[in-house]
Write an enzyme that holds these catalytic residues in place. Structure first.
Site, mmCIF file in Angstrom:
data_model
loop_
_atom_site.group_PDB
_atom_site.id
_atom_site.type_symbol
_atom_site.label_atom_id
_atom_site.label_comp_id
_atom_site.label_asym_id
_atom_site.label_seq_id
_atom_site.Cartn_x
_atom_site.Cartn_y
_atom_site.Cartn_z
ATOM 1 N N ASP A 1 0.725 -1.221 0.420
ATOM 2 C CA ASP A 1 -0.119 -0.442 -0.011
ATOM 3 C C ASP A 1 1.115 1.404 -0.261
ATOM 4 O O ASP A 1 1.971 1.011 0.526
ATOM 5 C CB ASP A 1 -0.801 -0.197 1.438
ATOM 6 C CG ASP A 1 -1.668 0.991 1.172
ATOM 7 O OD1 ASP A 1 -2.392 1.922 -0.069
ATOM 8 O OD2 ASP A 1 -1.832 1.757 2.534
ATOM 9 N N ASP B 1 -0.509 5.496 0.590
ATOM 10 C CA ASP B 1 -0.560 6.309 2.251
ATOM 11 C C ASP B 1 -0.368 5.749 2.906
ATOM 12 O O ASP B 1 -1.168 4.657 3.827
ATOM 13 C CB ASP B 1 -1.672 6.966 1.573
ATOM 14 C CG ASP B 1 -1.982 7.541 0.307
ATOM 15 O OD1 ASP B 1 -1.509 8.526 0.451
ATOM 16 O OD2 ASP B 1 -2.742 7.197 -0.201
#
Length: 215
Positions: free
Chosen positions: A4, A6
């Site tokens: 991922d 953010d």
């Protein structure tokens, strides 16, 4: 490896805090802590719905709100993007080991292109953005798409996430999951190994996650 972006690789959630707070203020209100937490890890359409509902303004145009936030966050990403603790070292170790690697994010392509100036364009074999899939996290499609593009069975992939939404997406896809919460604490969940930061994560840990029964 499926990363991922953010809150996992880069400390960008604080920049989203700024943009969302400014939009709420422009609409004459303020975003509640509960709503902000609910937004973490969601796609833009869901984020704007949560924000509008939280302000008591469900009539707002989500497309216009999203355009405003995207423009502001692009400015912030150009000047304030920083690595999360341990993320750069782990990503470097993964790449040095020649492990197929994907970035799997709910952010849109325009924003990701700016982030890649920090993350490195050679750091990933595949990049899956939130505006390039039919269904965003917590749906499994983003992670299933990344595994397919890498040519690796999803059961042989480890996903690293910081949010409940992302964890749900990776689990639903069938990946082994390492959770490293950033802005919002995560409740313990079966099948998910949790660390306080990536400073203690290494290739041995990732291999152990794949060796777990059912992985």
């Amino acid at each position: 490896m499926l990363f991922d972006m953010d809150g996992t690789l880069v400390d960008s959630e604080r920049l989203w805090d700024v943009a969302l707070a400014e939009l709420a203020e422009a609409y004459g209100g303020s975003l509640s802590t509960a709503a902000r937490r609910a937004i973490v890890g969601t796609g833009m359409a869901d984020s704007m719905r949560i924000l509008h509902d939280d302000l008591g303004q469900p009539h707002r145009d989500p497309t216009a709100s999203a355009a405003w936030v995207n423009a502001r966050i692009l400015e912030l990403f150009r000047t304030g993007l920083q690595w999360r603790p341990g993320a750069l070292a782990l990503l470097g170790a993964v790449r040095s080991a020649r492990i197929p690697t994907a970035l799997v994010t709910s952010s849109g392509r325009a924003l990701v292109e700016i982030a890649l100036d920090t993350l490195g364009r050679d750091s990933f074999d595949v990049v899956v953005c939130g505006d390039e899939v039919e269904a965003t996290k917590p749906h499994p499609e983003p992670y299933l798409t990344a595994a397919r593009l890498l040519g690796v069975p999803i059961e042989k992939c480890v996903a690293i996430e910081d949010s409940a939404t992302g964890v749900a997406s990776a689990l639903a896809a069938g990946a082994a999951v390492l959770a490293v919460p950033a802005e919002v604490p995560l409740a313990p969940r079966d099948g998910v190994h949790q660390l306080e930061s990536l400073l203690t994560a290494d290739l041995d840990l990732l291999a152990a996650l794949l060796a777990r029964p059912g992985a």
